[in-house]
Design a protein around this motif. Structure first.
Motif, PDB file in Angstrom:
ATOM      1  N   PRO A  41       0.821  -1.214   0.000  1.00  0.00           N
ATOM      2  CA  PRO A  41       0.000   0.000   0.000  1.00  0.00           C
ATOM      3  C   PRO A  41       0.855   1.263   0.000  1.00  0.00           C
ATOM      4  CG  PRO A  41      -0.863  -1.589   1.554  1.00  0.00           C
ATOM      5  CD  PRO A  41       0.449  -2.138   1.075  1.00  0.00           C
ATOM      6  N   GLY A  42       0.548   2.164  -0.923  1.00  0.00           N
ATOM      7  CA  GLY A  42       1.262   3.431  -0.994  1.00  0.00           C
ATOM      8  C   GLY A  42       2.636   3.359  -1.625  1.00  0.00           C
ATOM      9  N   LYS A  43       2.997   2.197  -2.144  1.00  0.00           N
ATOM     10  CA  LYS A  43       4.320   2.041  -2.751  1.00  0.00           C
ATOM     11  C   LYS A  43       4.199   1.593  -4.199  1.00  0.00           C
ATOM     12  CE  LYS A  43       6.892   0.990   1.474  1.00  0.00           C
ATOM     13  NZ  LYS A  43       7.870   0.055   2.107  1.00  0.00           N
ATOM     14  N   GLN A  44       5.284   1.792  -4.945  1.00  0.00           N
ATOM     15  CA  GLN A  44       5.301   1.349  -6.330  1.00  0.00           C
ATOM     16  C   GLN A  44       5.527  -0.162  -6.401  1.00  0.00           C
ATOM     17  OE1 GLN A  44       8.304   3.739  -8.334  1.00  0.00           O
ATOM     18  NE2 GLN A  44       6.741   5.162  -9.034  1.00  0.00           N
ATOM     19  N   ALA A  91       2.312  -7.491   1.081  1.00  0.00           N
ATOM     20  CA  ALA A  91       2.033  -6.849  -0.203  1.00  0.00           C
ATOM     21  C   ALA A  91       1.137  -7.766  -1.027  1.00  0.00           C
ATOM     22  CB  ALA A  91       3.331  -6.576  -0.963  1.00  0.00           C
ATOM     23  N   VAL A  92       0.678  -7.239  -2.139  1.00  0.00           N
ATOM     24  CA  VAL A  92       0.053  -8.080  -3.162  1.00  0.00           C
ATOM     25  C   VAL A  92       1.157  -8.509  -4.126  1.00  0.00           C
ATOM     26  CG1 VAL A  92      -1.654  -8.224  -4.993  1.00  0.00           C
ATOM     27  CG2 VAL A  92      -2.144  -6.870  -2.947  1.00  0.00           C
ATOM     28  N   TYR A  93       1.248  -9.802  -4.341  1.00  0.00           N
ATOM     29  CA  TYR A  93       2.286 -10.370  -5.198  1.00  0.00           C
ATOM     30  C   TYR A  93       1.692 -10.754  -6.548  1.00  0.00           C
ATOM     31  CZ  TYR A  93       5.566 -10.475  -1.323  1.00  0.00           C
ATOM     32  OH  TYR A  93       6.421 -10.113  -0.309  1.00  0.00           O
ATOM     33  N   TYR A  94       2.414 -10.398  -7.616  1.00  0.00           N
ATOM     34  CA  TYR A  94       1.974 -10.650  -8.983  1.00  0.00           C
ATOM     35  C   TYR A  94       3.044 -11.437  -9.736  1.00  0.00           C
ATOM     36  CZ  TYR A  94      -1.180  -6.700  -8.067  1.00  0.00           C
ATOM     37  OH  TYR A  94      -2.121  -5.846  -7.534  1.00  0.00           O
ATOM     38  N   CYS A  95       2.642 -12.465 -10.457  1.00  0.00           N
ATOM     39  CA  CYS A  95       3.591 -13.100 -11.362  1.00  0.00           C
ATOM     40  C   CYS A  95       3.489 -12.429 -12.734  1.00  0.00           C
ATOM     41  CB  CYS A  95       3.360 -14.607 -11.458  1.00  0.00           C
ATOM     42  SG  CYS A  95       1.734 -15.134 -12.013  1.00  0.00           S
ATOM     43  N   HIS A  96       4.571 -12.536 -13.492  1.00  0.00           N
ATOM     44  CA  HIS A  96       4.673 -11.789 -14.748  1.00  0.00           C
ATOM     45  C   HIS A  96       5.548 -12.542 -15.739  1.00  0.00           C
ATOM     46  CE1 HIS A  96       7.216  -8.913 -17.136  1.00  0.00           C
ATOM     47  NE2 HIS A  96       6.003  -8.528 -17.523  1.00  0.00           N
ATOM     48  N   VAL A  97       5.168 -12.508 -16.995  1.00  0.00           N
ATOM     49  CA  VAL A  97       6.049 -12.970 -18.069  1.00  0.00           C
ATOM     50  C   VAL A  97       6.042 -11.935 -19.185  1.00  0.00           C
ATOM     51  CG1 VAL A  97       5.822 -15.436 -17.627  1.00  0.00           C
ATOM     52  CG2 VAL A  97       4.227 -14.330 -19.178  1.00  0.00           C
ATOM     53  N   ASN A  98       7.183 -11.746 -19.790  1.00  0.00           N
ATOM     54  CA  ASN A  98       7.313 -10.958 -21.018  1.00  0.00           C
ATOM     55  C   ASN A  98       7.826 -11.910 -22.093  1.00  0.00           C
ATOM     56  OD1 ASN A  98       9.431  -9.238 -22.817  1.00  0.00           O
ATOM     57  ND2 ASN A  98       7.633  -8.023 -22.291  1.00  0.00           N
ATOM     58  N   PHE A  99       7.096 -12.025 -23.184  1.00  0.00           N
ATOM     59  CA  PHE A  99       7.411 -13.054 -24.174  1.00  0.00           C
ATOM     60  C   PHE A  99       7.155 -12.524 -25.586  1.00  0.00           C
ATOM     61  CE2 PHE A  99       3.058 -14.237 -25.450  1.00  0.00           C
ATOM     62  CZ  PHE A  99       2.322 -13.612 -24.462  1.00  0.00           C
ATOM     63  N   TRP A 100       7.625 -13.284 -26.566  1.00  0.00           N
ATOM     64  CA  TRP A 100       7.380 -12.918 -27.962  1.00  0.00           C
ATOM     65  C   TRP A 100       6.055 -13.520 -28.403  1.00  0.00           C
ATOM     66  CZ3 TRP A 100       9.151  -9.409 -31.132  1.00  0.00           C
ATOM     67  CH2 TRP A 100       8.809  -9.469 -32.481  1.00  0.00           C
TER      68      TRP A 100
END
Length: 121
Positions: A41-44, A91-100
């Protein structure tokens, strides 16, 4: 739009452990970056742990020695093992992928829906 499915968050006491998991669609290939981010909360939002640029394993300093990122390519999953949890890990944790994306002919980002991790006594 949520494209990755997360699980494993919850409430844990300081010093406890949790493991987050994230299912990545089978059709995703040519991954550039994959990992876990969190937003308090309140953070990037910040990168917590992951594999970047196709192979560089990176951890934010505050979790080094406590968190472990690992992946199961056979089952298209990634994980975040969190030990020695502290209240500041809340915190709220998010998984992420960047792909083609071969259909679009460009790189694309997928995110999980977010899972709450609360560290409190």
């Amino acid at each position: 739009q949520v494209q990755l499915v997360e699980s494993g968050g919850g409430l844990v006491q300081p010093g406890g452990s949790l493991t987050l998991s994230c299912a990545v669609p089978e059709y995703i290939r040519s991954i550039y970056d994959m990992g876990w981010h969190r937003q308090a909360p309140g953070k990037q939002r910040e990168l917590v742990a992951g594999v970047l640029n196709g192979g560089v394993l990176k951890y934010v300093d505050s979790v080094k020695g406590r968190f472990t990122f690992f992946r199961d390519d056979a089952n298209n999953k990634m994980y975040l093992r969190m030990n020695s949890l502290k209240p500041e890990d809340t915190a709220v944790y998010y998984c992420h992928v960047n792909f083609w994306n071969y259909v679009l002919g460009q790189r694309e980002d997928y995110w999980g829906q977010g899972t709450q991790v609360t560290v409190s006594s």
